[in-house]
Design an enzyme around this catalytic site. Structure first.
Site, PDB file in Angstrom:
ATOM      1  N   LYS A 265       0.700  -1.331   0.382  1.00 48.23           N
ATOM      2  CA  LYS A 265      -0.041   0.349  -0.274  1.00 48.23           C
ATOM      3  C   LYS A 265       0.441   1.288   0.281  1.00 48.23           C
ATOM      4  CE  LYS A 265      -3.638  -2.333   2.481  1.00 48.23           C
ATOM      5  NZ  LYS A 265      -4.722  -1.884   3.592  1.00 48.23           N
TER       6      LYS A 265
ATOM      7  N   GLU B 161      -9.255  -9.827  -8.088  1.00 47.32           N
ATOM      8  CA  GLU B 161      -8.596  -8.698  -8.087  1.00 47.32           C
ATOM      9  C   GLU B 161      -7.578  -8.546  -8.714  1.00 47.32           C
ATOM     10  OE1 GLU B 161      -7.012  -9.097  -3.368  1.00 47.32           O
ATOM     11  OE2 GLU B 161      -9.614  -8.273  -3.569  1.00 47.32           O
TER      12      GLU B 161
ATOM     13  N   HIS C  31      -1.672  -6.215   0.940  1.00 47.07           N
ATOM     14  CA  HIS C  31      -3.117  -6.067   1.042  1.00 47.07           C
ATOM     15  C   HIS C  31      -2.857  -7.502   0.233  1.00 47.07           C
ATOM     16  CE1 HIS C  31      -7.719  -6.996   0.037  1.00 47.07           C
ATOM     17  NE2 HIS C  31      -6.395  -6.780  -1.542  1.00 47.07           N
TER      18      HIS C  31
ATOM     19  N   ASN D  40      -1.934   0.224   7.451  1.00 48.41           N
ATOM     20  CA  ASN D  40      -1.282  -1.491   6.775  1.00 48.41           C
ATOM     21  C   ASN D  40      -0.609  -2.115   6.482  1.00 48.41           C
ATOM     22  OD1 ASN D  40      -3.101  -2.035   5.820  1.00 48.41           O
ATOM     23  ND2 ASN D  40      -4.713  -3.577   7.058  1.00 48.41           N
TER      24      ASN D  40
ATOM     25  N   TYR E  91     -12.444  -2.327  -3.754  1.00 46.82           N
ATOM     26  CA  TYR E  91     -12.946  -2.260  -2.101  1.00 46.82           C
ATOM     27  C   TYR E  91     -14.456  -1.949  -2.520  1.00 46.82           C
ATOM     28  CZ  TYR E  91      -8.332  -2.104  -0.011  1.00 46.82           C
ATOM     29  OH  TYR E  91      -6.844  -2.439   0.578  1.00 46.82           O
TER      30      TYR E  91
HETATM   31  P1  CMP Z   1      -7.540  -4.335   3.552  1.00 46.92           P
HETATM   32  O1  CMP Z   1      -6.354  -6.312   3.233  1.00 46.92           O
HETATM   33  O2  CMP Z   1      -6.801  -3.604   2.377  1.00 46.92           O
HETATM   34  O3  CMP Z   1      -8.880  -4.451   3.495  1.00 46.92           O
HETATM   35  C1  CMP Z   1      -9.848  -4.117   3.894  1.00 46.92           C
HETATM   36  C2  CMP Z   1      -9.062  -2.450   4.417  1.00 46.92           C
HETATM   37  O4  CMP Z   1      -9.875  -1.899   5.173  1.00 46.92           O
HETATM   38  C3  CMP Z   1      -8.189  -3.300   5.516  1.00 46.92           C
HETATM   39  O5  CMP Z   1      -6.874  -3.347   4.268  1.00 46.92           O
HETATM   40  C4  CMP Z   1      -7.584  -2.105   5.935  1.00 46.92           C
HETATM   41  O6  CMP Z   1      -6.945  -1.242   6.217  1.00 46.92           O
HETATM   42  C5  CMP Z   1      -8.988  -1.395   6.386  1.00 46.92           C
HETATM   43  N1  CMP Z   1      -9.701  -0.566   7.121  1.00 46.92           N
HETATM   44  C6  CMP Z   1     -10.053  -1.765   7.881  1.00 46.92           C
HETATM   45  N2  CMP Z   1     -10.823  -1.729   9.002  1.00 46.92           N
HETATM   46  C7  CMP Z   1     -10.555  -0.249   9.320  1.00 46.92           C
HETATM   47  C8  CMP Z   1     -11.086   0.693  10.311  1.00 46.92           C
HETATM   48  N3  CMP Z   1     -12.044   0.290  11.086  1.00 46.92           N
HETATM   49  N4  CMP Z   1     -10.465   1.792   9.625  1.00 46.92           N
HETATM   50  C9  CMP Z   1      -9.603   2.144   8.743  1.00 46.92           C
HETATM   51  N5  CMP Z   1      -9.217   1.303   7.602  1.00 46.92           N
HETATM   52  C10 CMP Z   1      -9.696   0.153   7.810  1.00 46.92           C
END
Ligand code: CMP
Length: 143
Positions: free
Chosen positions: A9, A126, A115, A112, A49
């Site tokens: 990311k 995807e 993904h 985070n 998403y």
């Molecule tokens: P990802 O695996 O990319 O899939 C969905 C994303 O939503 C997840 O990682 C997080 O980065 C994001 N996400 C999930 N929960 C939250 C939250 N409470 N606040 C902000 N982002 C979130």
């Protein structure tokens, strides 16, 4: 052979983690069959998403994922979908075990680092969203 979609990311790219992350998947023994540095359009972010569109964090998630380059990859190997998810660790970095990518490098759930597809269906979807067929390379890898 099973394939999965993995993406460093914008925060991971900014923090120079592309090499570290590629190294972990290479060292594990998976085969890289597609990769590119790209900026995600709003349309692609909504498609990717879409399942989160009613969540309160959706706007912030789209804003963040389109904020700078991501490094998109397709990895191939036996049980690569589940194994890649295990290597990434829990979505919430505070719950991710040390030794996993998010456990070692992540701080917040929004940023985070990485993904990865969570099922065969989402991997197919995807990979198709991010890569055209000619961008997926078929080759033999020595063990
Ligand atoms: P990802 O695996 O990319 O899939 C969905 C994303 O939503 C997840 O990682 C997080 O980065 C994001 N996400 C999930 N929960 C939250 C939250 N409470 N606040 C902000 N982002 C979130």
């Amino acid at each position: 052979m099973e394939k999965t979609f993995v993406m460093v990311k914008p925060d991971g790219v900014q923090r120079n983690l592309i090499g570290e992350i590629v190294k972990r998947f290479e060292s594990k023994g998976f085969k890289l069959v597609g990769s590119k540095l790209m900026i995600i359009s709003d349309d692609l972010a909504y498609n990717h998403y879409g399942e989160h569109k009613d969540k309160p964090f959706f706007g912030g998630l789209v804003e963040f994922i389109t904020s700078g380059p991501v490094f998109a990859m397709v990895w191939e190997g036996e049980d690569v979908i589940t194994t890649a998810r295990d290597m990434m660790g829990a979505t919430k970095p505070s719950e991710a075990i040390p030794g996993t990518i998010r456990g070692d490098f992540g701080i917040t759930v929004g940023k985070n680092v990485i993904h990865g597809s969570d099922s065969i269906e989402s991997a197919d979807k995807e990979i198709g969203l991010f890569f055209s067929e000619h961008e997926i390379v078929s080759y033999t890898k020595q063990d």
